[in-house]
Write an enzyme that holds these catalytic residues in place. Sequence first.
Site, PDB file in Angstrom:
ATOM      1  N   GLY A 110       0.838  -1.189   0.000  1.00  0.00           N
ATOM      2  CA  GLY A 110       0.000   0.000   0.000  1.00  0.00           C
ATOM      3  C   GLY A 110       0.874   1.240   0.000  1.00  0.00           C
ATOM      4  O   GLY A 110       2.093   1.157   0.162  1.00  0.00           O
ATOM      5  N   LYS A 111       0.288   2.377  -0.212  1.00  0.00           N
ATOM      6  CA  LYS A 111       1.035   3.642  -0.131  1.00  0.00           C
ATOM      7  C   LYS A 111       0.044   4.778   0.039  1.00  0.00           C
ATOM      8  O   LYS A 111      -1.100   4.695  -0.406  1.00  0.00           O
ATOM      9  CB  LYS A 111       1.836   3.848  -1.428  1.00  0.00           C
ATOM     10  CG  LYS A 111       2.935   4.875  -1.326  1.00  0.00           C
ATOM     11  CD  LYS A 111       4.082   4.383  -0.458  1.00  0.00           C
ATOM     12  CE  LYS A 111       5.431   4.720  -0.985  1.00  0.00           C
ATOM     13  NZ  LYS A 111       6.487   3.841  -0.524  1.00  0.00           N
TER      14      LYS A 111
END
Length: 425
Positions: A110-111
């Site tokens: 994720g980011k």
Amino acid sequence: MSVVKRTSSNVLLDTALKNFYAAAEEMGLEDGLIEILSHSERRTAVSIPVEMDDGTVKVFDGYRVMHNTSIGPAKGGVRFHPEVCLDECEALGMMMTWKCSLAGIPYGGGKGGVCCEPLELSRKEKERICRTWAARMEPVVGAMTDVPAPDVNTGGPEMVWFMDTISKMRNRLEPAIFTGKPIPLWGSKGRTAATGYGVATCAIELLKNLNFDLAKATVAIQGFGNVGTYAALNMIQAGSKVVAISDITGTYYAKDGLDVKKAFDHVTNHPKHLLEGFTCPGCQKLDLPEVLYVDCTVLIPAALEGVINGKNADKVKAKYIVEAANGPVTPEGDAILDAKGILVVPDFLANSGGVIGSYFEWCQDLGGFFWTEEEYNERLVRIMRDNFQRVWAYSKDKNIKMRRAAFMAAIQRVADAARMRGIFL
Ligand code: GLU
């Protein structure tokens, strides 16, 4: 492959997709999985209204993308930068999926980020941005859901504001939702230096595999933040010379090697943590891009993405590149480097020390039991070395570039997990 390939006007996302499709095709991955893995599970965008110090109200855009959680909770940083957007977060989230998979840790990718210019924000303004980002992301983060961490322009203070906000909203301490926290607040001894340490470990393993004398190796490092500084310090410790470093204030070059410890102290004490005004014996100041074109053994781009591309890759004189930033070389740049015989250690292998260190912190937080810095570093180096050698051997065995070898190994592990779990939601 008969899927309709996704493309994007965002260079980073387009690159991430191209790299994925090429590796997936070479592996013979089934179309269904190609479709699934070329999309993100969740893309969250929020607005962040903030009262500025002068009393005006500004609204910032905040994002969090969960790319894939087949192996485990999404993991990846939150960056503060004027170019942050949802597509960029998606690209970086996708890279995190491959990074965590390749590293052998139990996470997906994720980011997140906030589109802002951190140099123009006061500490209090940053705190308000962080607290509102956390409050609006509360439904999508969690120790077994999505675990953010530091990234470009964020670090310990931001993680504390995130953690404190979520903990207060849930009326219980939630230390394992955010990694990269300061040591007194459930952080880990070793985490700050982990990414740079891991980058240096890869550079050292590479030179050893090539029988290159570490004492004769010269290193240029673009970016002198958390990653670049510790990479530099560790290369010096291994006996190599760091001949060039840079940040937004320019390139600092000394043919016989820079005083890296002095540069480290300089940025630590500088109010904006910049190299501005730094000097040491033999040091000359060059224009900003020059760091990339220095004649050296290893070039470590440790700043932002896309810095080596179709327009400038032919000017690179280094023998090897160890990618410390995420996506510093574009596919066009890669092709030119390849033709010039420059070997590239890919980002999601070279900079995985950070997320491996985050994994250690998460384990310690969940167990409430902390390790010594020696234990932390010993485990980190062992994992980094093993991972480097595994990718190296695979690339030699299949006669492919390290980047492709790393992609194939990483995609394989995610695909196996996704197949085992099946399609639901
Ligand atoms: N931002 C770092 C990366 O890109 C660390 C991520 C993490 O620790 O979750 O790998």
